[in-house]
Structures are given as structure tokens and as C-alpha cells.
Design an enzyme around this catalytic site. Structure first.
Site, PDB file in Angstrom:
ATOM      1  N   ASP A 187       0.860  -1.188   0.000  1.00 19.11           N
ATOM      2  CA  ASP A 187       0.000   0.000   0.000  1.00 19.11           C
ATOM      3  C   ASP A 187       0.893   1.234   0.000  1.00 19.11           C
ATOM      4  O   ASP A 187       2.093   1.155   0.297  1.00 19.11           O
ATOM      5  CB  ASP A 187      -0.923   0.019   1.225  1.00 19.11           C
ATOM      6  CG  ASP A 187      -1.913   1.184   1.183  1.00 19.11           C
ATOM      7  OD1 ASP A 187      -2.701   1.258   0.221  1.00 19.11           O
ATOM      8  OD2 ASP A 187      -1.886   2.037   2.078  1.00 19.11           O
ATOM      9  N   SER A 188       0.290   2.375  -0.303  1.00 20.47           N
ATOM     10  CA  SER A 188       1.051   3.626  -0.275  1.00 20.47           C
ATOM     11  C   SER A 188       1.443   4.008   1.156  1.00 20.47           C
ATOM     12  O   SER A 188       2.358   4.796   1.350  1.00 20.47           O
ATOM     13  CB  SER A 188       0.218   4.758  -0.882  1.00 20.47           C
ATOM     14  OG  SER A 188      -0.948   4.950  -0.107  1.00 20.47           O
ATOM     15  N   TYR A 235      -0.574   8.568  -2.755  1.00 21.20           N
ATOM     16  CA  TYR A 235      -0.500   8.304  -4.194  1.00 21.20           C
ATOM     17  C   TYR A 235      -1.640   9.000  -4.941  1.00 21.20           C
ATOM     18  O   TYR A 235      -1.522   9.284  -6.134  1.00 21.20           O
ATOM     19  CB  TYR A 235      -0.638   6.796  -4.457  1.00 21.20           C
ATOM     20  CG  TYR A 235       0.607   5.967  -4.272  1.00 21.20           C
ATOM     21  CD1 TYR A 235       1.718   6.446  -3.586  1.00 21.20           C
ATOM     22  CD2 TYR A 235       0.667   4.680  -4.804  1.00 21.20           C
ATOM     23  CE1 TYR A 235       2.848   5.658  -3.408  1.00 21.20           C
ATOM     24  CE2 TYR A 235       1.799   3.888  -4.641  1.00 21.20           C
ATOM     25  CZ  TYR A 235       2.882   4.379  -3.948  1.00 21.20           C
ATOM     26  OH  TYR A 235       3.988   3.605  -3.802  1.00 21.20           O
ATOM     27  N   GLY A 236      -2.748   9.196  -4.237  1.00 20.74           N
ATOM     28  CA  GLY A 236      -3.986   9.582  -4.899  1.00 20.74           C
ATOM     29  C   GLY A 236      -3.972  10.937  -5.581  1.00 20.74           C
ATOM     30  O   GLY A 236      -4.864  11.240  -6.374  1.00 20.74           O
ATOM     31  N   CYS A 295      -4.234  -1.504  -2.371  1.00 19.74           N
ATOM     32  CA  CYS A 295      -4.310  -0.072  -2.646  1.00 19.74           C
ATOM     33  C   CYS A 295      -5.170   0.082  -3.895  1.00 19.74           C
ATOM     34  O   CYS A 295      -4.802  -0.416  -4.971  1.00 19.74           O
ATOM     35  CB  CYS A 295      -2.896   0.460  -2.891  1.00 19.74           C
ATOM     36  SG  CYS A 295      -2.833   2.202  -3.368  1.00 19.74           S
ATOM     37  N   ASN A 296      -6.316   0.710  -3.736  1.00 19.13           N
ATOM     38  CA  ASN A 296      -7.217   0.879  -4.883  1.00 19.13           C
ATOM     39  C   ASN A 296      -6.596   1.762  -5.953  1.00 19.13           C
ATOM     40  O   ASN A 296      -6.822   1.555  -7.149  1.00 19.13           O
ATOM     41  CB  ASN A 296      -8.529   1.493  -4.426  1.00 19.13           C
ATOM     42  CG  ASN A 296      -9.338   0.535  -3.596  1.00 19.13           C
ATOM     43  OD1 ASN A 296     -10.151  -0.203  -4.113  1.00 19.13           O
ATOM     44  ND2 ASN A 296      -9.106   0.521  -2.295  1.00 19.13           N
ATOM     45  N   THR A 297      -5.824   2.763  -5.510  1.00 21.29           N
ATOM     46  CA  THR A 297      -5.231   3.689  -6.473  1.00 21.29           C
ATOM     47  C   THR A 297      -4.253   2.940  -7.380  1.00 21.29           C
ATOM     48  O   THR A 297      -4.303   3.073  -8.613  1.00 21.29           O
ATOM     49  CB  THR A 297      -4.515   4.827  -5.720  1.00 21.29           C
ATOM     50  OG1 THR A 297      -5.448   5.419  -4.808  1.00 21.29           O
ATOM     51  CG2 THR A 297      -4.005   5.875  -6.674  1.00 21.29           C
ATOM     52  N   GLU A 341      -2.484   9.666   7.350  1.00 21.32           N
ATOM     53  CA  GLU A 341      -1.031   9.430   7.382  1.00 21.32           C
ATOM     54  C   GLU A 341      -0.343  10.317   8.423  1.00 21.32           C
ATOM     55  O   GLU A 341       0.700   9.949   8.957  1.00 21.32           O
ATOM     56  CB  GLU A 341      -0.415   9.661   5.999  1.00 21.32           C
ATOM     57  CG  GLU A 341      -0.728   8.575   4.985  1.00 21.32           C
ATOM     58  CD  GLU A 341      -0.089   7.216   5.315  1.00 21.32           C
ATOM     59  OE1 GLU A 341       1.050   7.187   5.806  1.00 21.32           O
ATOM     60  OE2 GLU A 341      -0.767   6.193   5.079  1.00 21.32           O
ATOM     61  N   CYS A 392     -10.906   3.036  -0.986  1.00 24.01           N
ATOM     62  CA  CYS A 392      -9.521   3.347  -0.652  1.00 24.01           C
ATOM     63  C   CYS A 392      -9.251   2.624   0.648  1.00 24.01           C
ATOM     64  O   CYS A 392     -10.056   2.717   1.586  1.00 24.01           O
ATOM     65  CB  CYS A 392      -9.317   4.849  -0.481  1.00 24.01           C
ATOM     66  SG  CYS A 392      -7.714   5.289   0.251  1.00 24.01           S
ATOM     67  N   THR A 393      -8.153   1.884   0.696  1.00 24.18           N
ATOM     68  CA  THR A 393      -7.920   1.029   1.866  1.00 24.18           C
ATOM     69  C   THR A 393      -7.692   1.836   3.144  1.00 24.18           C
ATOM     70  O   THR A 393      -7.820   1.299   4.236  1.00 24.18           O
ATOM     71  CB  THR A 393      -6.731   0.092   1.616  1.00 24.18           C
ATOM     72  OG1 THR A 393      -5.597   0.882   1.213  1.00 24.18           O
ATOM     73  CG2 THR A 393      -7.053  -0.912   0.552  1.00 24.18           C
ATOM     74  N   HIS A 394      -7.372   3.115   3.010  1.00 18.74           N
ATOM     75  CA  HIS A 394      -7.245   3.954   4.208  1.00 18.74           C
ATOM     76  C   HIS A 394      -8.601   4.217   4.879  1.00 18.74           C
ATOM     77  O   HIS A 394      -8.666   4.413   6.091  1.00 18.74           O
ATOM     78  CB  HIS A 394      -6.645   5.321   3.848  1.00 18.74           C
ATOM     79  CG  HIS A 394      -5.160   5.330   3.649  1.00 18.74           C
ATOM     80  ND1 HIS A 394      -4.549   4.740   2.578  1.00 18.74           N
ATOM     81  CD2 HIS A 394      -4.165   5.871   4.400  1.00 18.74           C
ATOM     82  CE1 HIS A 394      -3.239   4.928   2.659  1.00 18.74           C
ATOM     83  NE2 HIS A 394      -2.977   5.604   3.756  1.00 18.74           N
TER      84      HIS A 394
HETATM   85  N1  DGL Z   1      -4.790   3.462   0.224  1.00 19.02           N
HETATM   86  C1  DGL Z   1      -4.679   3.686  -1.157  1.00 19.02           C
HETATM   87  C2  DGL Z   1      -5.954   3.348  -1.884  1.00 19.02           C
HETATM   88  O1  DGL Z   1      -6.559   2.340  -1.553  1.00 19.02           O
HETATM   89  C3  DGL Z   1      -3.996   4.949  -1.625  1.00 19.02           C
HETATM   90  C4  DGL Z   1      -4.182   6.190  -0.840  1.00 19.02           C
HETATM   91  C5  DGL Z   1      -3.218   7.274  -1.279  1.00 19.02           C
HETATM   92  O2  DGL Z   1      -2.011   7.079  -1.106  1.00 19.02           O
HETATM   93  O3  DGL Z   1      -3.684   8.296  -1.794  1.00 19.02           O
HETATM   94  O4  DGL Z   1      -6.373   4.026  -2.795  1.00 19.02           O
END
Ligand code: DGL
Length: 274
Positions: free
Chosen positions: A7-8, A39-40, A70-72, A163, A195-197
């Protein structure tokens, strides 16, 4: 053999938690690319390069299978990575979109028949700007389900708040994004935290959504899907339930922020050190 979870940053811990609960005897190596999160907000080419570097780092740890938790990365980089970079005879990489799409449409991913009436009417998608911008989620849904409306909300600022370890701010940002989406779609049938966050502040999403809305839990669906995959690909499984946590950021700081959201201390190691 350990399975890699990428993941990011902290978000993939929500997926890892569901995986360790379902597969308690499996070894995992977690890698959060904290130095480059979020990452987003990044362009696709950067997300691709960072994802390839992270996946390679987990291959270097001996992982034969890596989950892009990580969905992104799954929306923006996975397809190109599989077609142009990965040697499928040596390694496999799986994303996190497929189990959610299969669950919502009640159709197998490999079912390429025309779209059908699945009972799905309208879906709220909460995700990063890059995931929303990719259009991947509504495209895959509409490929399978007829007459489905997807309202997507790019949740700017939410990953940043998580974060930085700011739980109060993260809850406020999540509630504000739900309120904005509800001006366009007041009562979604289903809501996806794409988004996994975001499951780290799931209670804030739940509280801001109407009671009629079903909140889809991505980590549980990914865990069920991986359990099924490992029955068919036994060579990637194994171990004694050991979990290691790597970060490209400062391990002490990342461990402290993980503790705020996960409710327990996690000992992160530097990804650079190994
Ligand atoms: N947790 C990641 C996701 O599922 C990326 C979040 C990010 O870094 O912007 O999209």
C-alpha cells in the site's frame, strides 16, 4: 511462502487485518510506501513507477504473490504492470477491485456476457482523486450491471489526515465528503470505501450515511477472495503466521500513527535496511 501486501502507507493494514483473521497460519510481509504517500494526488506514470518499485521490493523479500492493497495502484497501475512488466511464471500480483465488483454485481469476474439487471441501482464510491479519475470502478460495474448509477466522491485530504496521525481531522474530512456526495445522491443503495485507508475511519462514514445504505467492507471481501485463490494456488501459501511490517518512511513515526488507527502497537522496520 510469505505473501506481500503493498500500500502507499497505512491503508493496507485494514486489508492485512482481515487477511490474518481469515488465514492465521499464513506469513505476510507488509510494505507501506510512506515516503511517497499519498498516491492519490499523483499522475498515473508516477503511481505506476512507485507501484512497480514496491512490488519488486516485496519480490526481493521472497514473496511469490503480492496483493496491491491499494485501490489507487490497482485502478491506475495493475493492468499495465501485469501486461508489460510482470513475469507470471515467476510471480503473481492481485488487485483489490475484483472482489468488490464481483460482490456488488453477483457475477464472476470472468463472466463476459452482456450486462444484466443485478438489482444494483445506485452506488456511492468514496476514493482517491486518481482512482475516481481513472473511471475504472464505474466502467467495470457497468460492464456487468445494467442501469446502475455510480456517484463518485474524490476524498481530497483524507489520506493526508490519516497518514499524519490526525484521527479527529480524518473523521471530519470523511463526514464532509459524505455530506457533499449526499447533495447529489441523498440515499445511496450501497456505499463503497474504495480506498484502503478509509475503513480506518469507517465509523465516521457510517454515521454520516443514511441507515438504509449498505456499506461494503472491502477488506472482508478481499480476504474471502484470497482464501479462495490460495485453495487453487497452494504454492503461494504457507508459513507459521509471522507478519513483518516494512515502511519507506520513518519506522518509529509510522508505527506510532498505525497505533492510533489500529489500536495496537506495530513494530515497523525500514524497507531500506533489508
Ligand atoms: N490506500 C490507497 C488506496 O486504496 C492509496 C491512498 C493514497 O495514497 O492516496 O487508494
Amino acid at each position: 511462502m510469505a505473501i506481500g501486501i503493498f500500500d502507499s502507507g497505512l491503508g493496507g493494514l485494514t486489508v492485512l487485518d482481515a487477511l490474518t483473521a481469515r488465514l492465521p497460519g499464513q506469513d505476510f510481509v507488509y510494505l507501506g510506501d510512506t515516503a511517497h504517500a499519498p498516491y492519490g494526488m499523483r499522475p498515473a506514470a508516477e503511481i505506476y513507477d512507485l507501484t512497480v518499485a514496491g512490488v519488486q521490493r516485496l519480490f526481493d523479500e521472497g514473496c511469490g504473490l503480492v496483493i496491491l492493497a491499494c485501490n489507487t495502484a490497482s485502478a491506475v497501475a495493475l493492468h499495465d504492470l501485469q501486461v508489460n512488466w510482470l513475469d507470471p511464471a515467476a510471480h503473481r500480483v492481485l488487485g483489490v477491485f475484483v472482489p468488490v465488483i464481483e460482490h456488488l454485481t453477483r457475477r464472476d469476474w470472468g463472466d463476459n456476457s452482456p450486462p444484466t439487471h443485478t438489482g444494483l441501482r445506485d452506488v456511492a464510491l468514496f476514493a482517491t482523486p486518481a482512482t475516481v479519475g481513472s473511471g475504472a470502478f464505474p466502467r467495470e460495474l457497468r460492464f456487468r450491471a445494467r442501469d446502475v448509477r455510480v456517484e463518485a466522491q474524490a476524498c481530497t485530504g483524507l489520506v493526508e489526515a490519516i497518514e499524519s496521525g490526525d484521527l479527529g481531522r480524518a473523521r471530519e474530512v470523511a463526514a464532509a465528503h459524505v455530506a457533499t456526495l449526499r447533495t447529489r445522491l441523498p440515499v445511496p443503495q450501497s456505499a463503497v470505501l474504495g480506498c484502503t485507508h478509509y475503513p480506518l475511519v469507517e465509523a465516521a462514514f457510517r454515521a454520516a450515511l443514511p441507515p438504509e445504505t449498505t456499506l461494503v467492507s472491502q477488506p472482508e471481501l478481499i480476504a474471502a477472495s484470497l482464501g479462495d485463490y490460495l485453495k487453487r494456488h497452494k504454492g503461494f501459501a504457507g508459513g507459521s503466521g509471522a507478519v513483518r511490517y516494512l515502511t519507506t518512511g520513518d519506522p518509529a513515526r509510522v508505527g506510532a500513527h498505525a497505533g492510533i488507527f489500529m489500536g495496537r502497537a506495530l513494530a515497523f522496520e525500514s524497507a531500506a535496511a533489508a
